[in-house]
Scaffold this motif. Structure first.
Motif, PDB file in Angstrom:
ATOM      1  N   LYS A   1       2.453   4.343  -2.369  1.00  0.00           N
ATOM      2  CA  LYS A   1       2.410   5.009  -3.675  1.00  0.00           C
ATOM      3  C   LYS A   1       3.817   5.020  -4.242  1.00  0.00           C
ATOM      4  O   LYS A   1       4.762   5.456  -3.584  1.00  0.00           O
ATOM      5  CB  LYS A   1       1.883   6.436  -3.552  1.00  0.00           C
ATOM      6  CG  LYS A   1       1.794   7.136  -4.893  1.00  0.00           C
ATOM      7  CD  LYS A   1       1.246   8.535  -4.739  1.00  0.00           C
ATOM      8  CE  LYS A   1       1.343   9.296  -6.038  1.00  0.00           C
ATOM      9  NZ  LYS A   1       0.920  10.688  -5.862  1.00  0.00           N
TER      10      LYS A   1
ATOM     11  N   PRO B   1     -11.714   6.541 -17.998  1.00  0.00           N
ATOM     12  CA  PRO B   1     -12.624   6.142 -16.923  1.00  0.00           C
ATOM     13  C   PRO B   1     -14.060   6.637 -17.060  1.00  0.00           C
ATOM     14  O   PRO B   1     -14.963   6.057 -16.467  1.00  0.00           O
ATOM     15  CB  PRO B   1     -11.969   6.715 -15.662  1.00  0.00           C
ATOM     16  CG  PRO B   1     -11.074   7.783 -16.143  1.00  0.00           C
ATOM     17  CD  PRO B   1     -10.660   7.417 -17.540  1.00  0.00           C
TER      18      PRO B   1
ATOM     19  N   ILE C   1      -2.524   9.019 -13.534  1.00  0.00           N
ATOM     20  CA  ILE C   1      -2.443   7.621 -13.128  1.00  0.00           C
ATOM     21  C   ILE C   1      -1.465   7.523 -11.967  1.00  0.00           C
ATOM     22  O   ILE C   1      -0.349   8.032 -12.059  1.00  0.00           O
ATOM     23  CB  ILE C   1      -1.957   6.730 -14.291  1.00  0.00           C
ATOM     24  CG1 ILE C   1      -2.931   6.815 -15.461  1.00  0.00           C
ATOM     25  CG2 ILE C   1      -1.766   5.289 -13.819  1.00  0.00           C
ATOM     26  CD1 ILE C   1      -2.425   6.178 -16.735  1.00  0.00           C
ATOM     27  N   GLU C   2      -1.906   6.899 -10.895  1.00  0.00           N
ATOM     28  CA  GLU C   2      -1.030   6.626  -9.763  1.00  0.00           C
ATOM     29  C   GLU C   2      -0.753   5.131  -9.709  1.00  0.00           C
ATOM     30  O   GLU C   2      -1.643   4.330 -10.003  1.00  0.00           O
ATOM     31  CB  GLU C   2      -1.673   7.034  -8.435  1.00  0.00           C
ATOM     32  CG  GLU C   2      -1.835   8.507  -8.253  1.00  0.00           C
ATOM     33  CD  GLU C   2      -2.374   8.855  -6.885  1.00  0.00           C
ATOM     34  OE1 GLU C   2      -2.150   9.985  -6.469  1.00  0.00           O
ATOM     35  OE2 GLU C   2      -3.023   7.999  -6.227  1.00  0.00           O
TER      36      GLU C   2
ATOM     37  N   ARG D   1       0.815  -1.229   0.000  1.00  0.00           N
ATOM     38  CA  ARG D   1       0.000   0.000   0.000  1.00  0.00           C
ATOM     39  C   ARG D   1       0.847   1.277   0.000  1.00  0.00           C
ATOM     40  O   ARG D   1       0.521   2.253   0.671  1.00  0.00           O
ATOM     41  CB  ARG D   1      -0.977   0.016   1.167  1.00  0.00           C
ATOM     42  CG  ARG D   1      -2.000  -1.080   1.104  1.00  0.00           C
ATOM     43  CD  ARG D   1      -3.025  -0.913   2.197  1.00  0.00           C
ATOM     44  NE  ARG D   1      -3.905  -2.066   2.216  1.00  0.00           N
ATOM     45  CZ  ARG D   1      -4.348  -2.632   3.319  1.00  0.00           C
ATOM     46  NH1 ARG D   1      -4.008  -2.151   4.503  1.00  0.00           N
ATOM     47  NH2 ARG D   1      -5.146  -3.669   3.259  1.00  0.00           N
TER      48      ARG D   1
ATOM     49  N   TRP E   1      -6.344  13.780 -16.497  1.00  0.00           N
ATOM     50  CA  TRP E   1      -6.342  12.523 -15.751  1.00  0.00           C
ATOM     51  C   TRP E   1      -4.928  12.140 -15.384  1.00  0.00           C
ATOM     52  O   TRP E   1      -3.997  12.265 -16.192  1.00  0.00           O
ATOM     53  CB  TRP E   1      -6.995  11.412 -16.579  1.00  0.00           C
ATOM     54  CG  TRP E   1      -8.466  11.624 -16.681  1.00  0.00           C
ATOM     55  CD1 TRP E   1      -9.130  12.285 -17.678  1.00  0.00           C
ATOM     56  CD2 TRP E   1      -9.447  11.221 -15.747  1.00  0.00           C
ATOM     57  NE1 TRP E   1     -10.467  12.308 -17.403  1.00  0.00           N
ATOM     58  CE2 TRP E   1     -10.694  11.657 -16.226  1.00  0.00           C
ATOM     59  CE3 TRP E   1      -9.393  10.528 -14.541  1.00  0.00           C
ATOM     60  CZ2 TRP E   1     -11.881  11.419 -15.547  1.00  0.00           C
ATOM     61  CZ3 TRP E   1     -10.579  10.285 -13.862  1.00  0.00           C
ATOM     62  CH2 TRP E   1     -11.801  10.732 -14.366  1.00  0.00           C
TER      63      TRP E   1
ATOM     64  N   LEU F   1      -7.040   9.378 -11.272  1.00  0.00           N
ATOM     65  CA  LEU F   1      -7.500  10.558 -10.550  1.00  0.00           C
ATOM     66  C   LEU F   1      -7.713  11.683 -11.542  1.00  0.00           C
ATOM     67  O   LEU F   1      -6.894  11.867 -12.451  1.00  0.00           O
ATOM     68  CB  LEU F   1      -6.446  11.034  -9.538  1.00  0.00           C
ATOM     69  CG  LEU F   1      -6.047  10.091  -8.435  1.00  0.00           C
ATOM     70  CD1 LEU F   1      -4.852  10.660  -7.692  1.00  0.00           C
ATOM     71  CD2 LEU F   1      -7.195   9.895  -7.477  1.00  0.00           C
TER      72      LEU F   1
ATOM     73  N   ASP G   1       3.494   8.417 -10.210  1.00  0.00           N
ATOM     74  CA  ASP G   1       2.292   8.933 -10.863  1.00  0.00           C
ATOM     75  C   ASP G   1       2.699   9.621 -12.148  1.00  0.00           C
ATOM     76  O   ASP G   1       3.872   9.944 -12.349  1.00  0.00           O
ATOM     77  CB  ASP G   1       1.508   9.871  -9.951  1.00  0.00           C
ATOM     78  CG  ASP G   1       2.305  11.082  -9.474  1.00  0.00           C
ATOM     79  OD1 ASP G   1       3.118  11.614 -10.258  1.00  0.00           O
ATOM     80  OD2 ASP G   1       2.119  11.490  -8.328  1.00  0.00           O
TER      81      ASP G   1
ATOM     82  N   GLU H   1      -0.923  -1.875  -8.548  1.00  0.00           N
ATOM     83  CA  GLU H   1      -2.184  -1.552  -9.213  1.00  0.00           C
ATOM     84  C   GLU H   1      -2.138  -0.088  -9.608  1.00  0.00           C
ATOM     85  O   GLU H   1      -1.346   0.684  -9.061  1.00  0.00           O
ATOM     86  CB  GLU H   1      -3.388  -1.807  -8.307  1.00  0.00           C
ATOM     87  CG  GLU H   1      -3.455  -0.909  -7.086  1.00  0.00           C
ATOM     88  CD  GLU H   1      -4.633  -1.203  -6.187  1.00  0.00           C
ATOM     89  OE1 GLU H   1      -5.398  -2.136  -6.463  1.00  0.00           O
ATOM     90  OE2 GLU H   1      -4.778  -0.486  -5.175  1.00  0.00           O
ATOM     91  N   TRP H   2      -2.961   0.288 -10.562  1.00  0.00           N
ATOM     92  CA  TRP H   2      -3.021   1.683 -10.967  1.00  0.00           C
ATOM     93  C   TRP H   2      -4.380   2.252 -10.595  1.00  0.00           C
ATOM     94  O   TRP H   2      -5.370   1.537 -10.527  1.00  0.00           O
ATOM     95  CB  TRP H   2      -2.717   1.857 -12.448  1.00  0.00           C
ATOM     96  CG  TRP H   2      -3.557   1.048 -13.381  1.00  0.00           C
ATOM     97  CD1 TRP H   2      -3.292  -0.216 -13.826  1.00  0.00           C
ATOM     98  CD2 TRP H   2      -4.777   1.426 -13.998  1.00  0.00           C
ATOM     99  NE1 TRP H   2      -4.279  -0.641 -14.669  1.00  0.00           N
ATOM    100  CE2 TRP H   2      -5.210   0.357 -14.790  1.00  0.00           C
ATOM    101  CE3 TRP H   2      -5.553   2.578 -13.942  1.00  0.00           C
ATOM    102  CZ2 TRP H   2      -6.381   0.389 -15.540  1.00  0.00           C
ATOM    103  CZ3 TRP H   2      -6.730   2.615 -14.691  1.00  0.00           C
ATOM    104  CH2 TRP H   2      -7.116   1.534 -15.475  1.00  0.00           C
ATOM    105  N   ARG H   3      -4.372   3.540 -10.316  1.00  0.00           N
ATOM    106  CA  ARG H   3      -5.590   4.262  -9.948  1.00  0.00           C
ATOM    107  C   ARG H   3      -5.663   5.536 -10.782  1.00  0.00           C
ATOM    108  O   ARG H   3      -4.651   6.206 -10.977  1.00  0.00           O
ATOM    109  CB  ARG H   3      -5.583   4.635  -8.469  1.00  0.00           C
ATOM    110  CG  ARG H   3      -5.478   3.444  -7.552  1.00  0.00           C
ATOM    111  CD  ARG H   3      -5.331   3.878  -6.114  1.00  0.00           C
ATOM    112  NE  ARG H   3      -5.032   2.726  -5.255  1.00  0.00           N
ATOM    113  CZ  ARG H   3      -4.741   2.825  -3.980  1.00  0.00           C
ATOM    114  NH1 ARG H   3      -4.686   4.009  -3.400  1.00  0.00           N
ATOM    115  NH2 ARG H   3      -4.484   1.744  -3.273  1.00  0.00           N
TER     116      ARG H   3
ATOM    117  N   TRP I   1       0.386   2.061  -7.147  1.00  0.00           N
ATOM    118  CA  TRP I   1       0.461   1.674  -5.738  1.00  0.00           C
ATOM    119  C   TRP I   1       0.854   0.214  -5.632  1.00  0.00           C
ATOM    120  O   TRP I   1       0.403  -0.627  -6.427  1.00  0.00           O
ATOM    121  CB  TRP I   1      -0.897   1.866  -5.070  1.00  0.00           C
ATOM    122  CG  TRP I   1      -1.275   3.298  -4.889  1.00  0.00           C
ATOM    123  CD1 TRP I   1      -1.752   4.156  -5.854  1.00  0.00           C
ATOM    124  CD2 TRP I   1      -1.208   4.056  -3.693  1.00  0.00           C
ATOM    125  NE1 TRP I   1      -1.976   5.396  -5.318  1.00  0.00           N
ATOM    126  CE2 TRP I   1      -1.663   5.360  -3.988  1.00  0.00           C
ATOM    127  CE3 TRP I   1      -0.815   3.751  -2.396  1.00  0.00           C
ATOM    128  CZ2 TRP I   1      -1.725   6.358  -3.042  1.00  0.00           C
ATOM    129  CZ3 TRP I   1      -0.893   4.755  -1.434  1.00  0.00           C
ATOM    130  CH2 TRP I   1      -1.338   6.038  -1.760  1.00  0.00           C
TER     131      TRP I   1
END
Length: 114
Positions: free
Chosen positions: A22, A52, A89-90, A20, A87, A81, A25, A77-79, A92
């Protein structure tokens, strides 16, 4: 950035990374869906992400995130925002990653079918 045997370029952890955490990005470049094939048919294929909220567009990762290779059993994984009208991409970690271990995430599609 490291040469990964059988996979080309990739990213590896320079130190141990806790679960967990980061890692990185990057911002993205938005393209109309009709232009995505011009990217997915090139070495930039791994840079492509589904938009998204707008099915008529796709996103291209700008930065080191684009060097993270696919693995069906990933350690990251990517998230997505939204930052104002862009947009981001982060990346983690989803488990502990050892120093020197390749960073990977599941692209979400079968690479043999693209």
């Amino acid at each position: 950035m490291t040469e990964i045997p059988g996979r080309g370029l990739g990213l590896t952890a320079s130190t141990d990374i806790d679960r967990r955490t980061k890692i990185d990005d990057c911002f993205t470049w938005e393209l109309p869906r009709r232009d995505i094939k011009h990217v997915t048919e090139t070495v930039l294929n791994g840079n492509y992400f589904e938009h998204p909220v707008n099915a008529r567009h796709g996103l291209i990762a700008i930065g080191h995130v684009s060097l993270i290779n696919h693995d069906p059993d990933p350690n990251c994984e990517w998230r997505m925002l939204q930052i104002h009208d862009r947009w981001m991409i982060e990346v983690w970690s989803i488990r502990r990653v050892a120093s020197g271990e390749e960073l990977t995430f599941d692209y979400g599609y079968d690479l043999n079918k693209t």
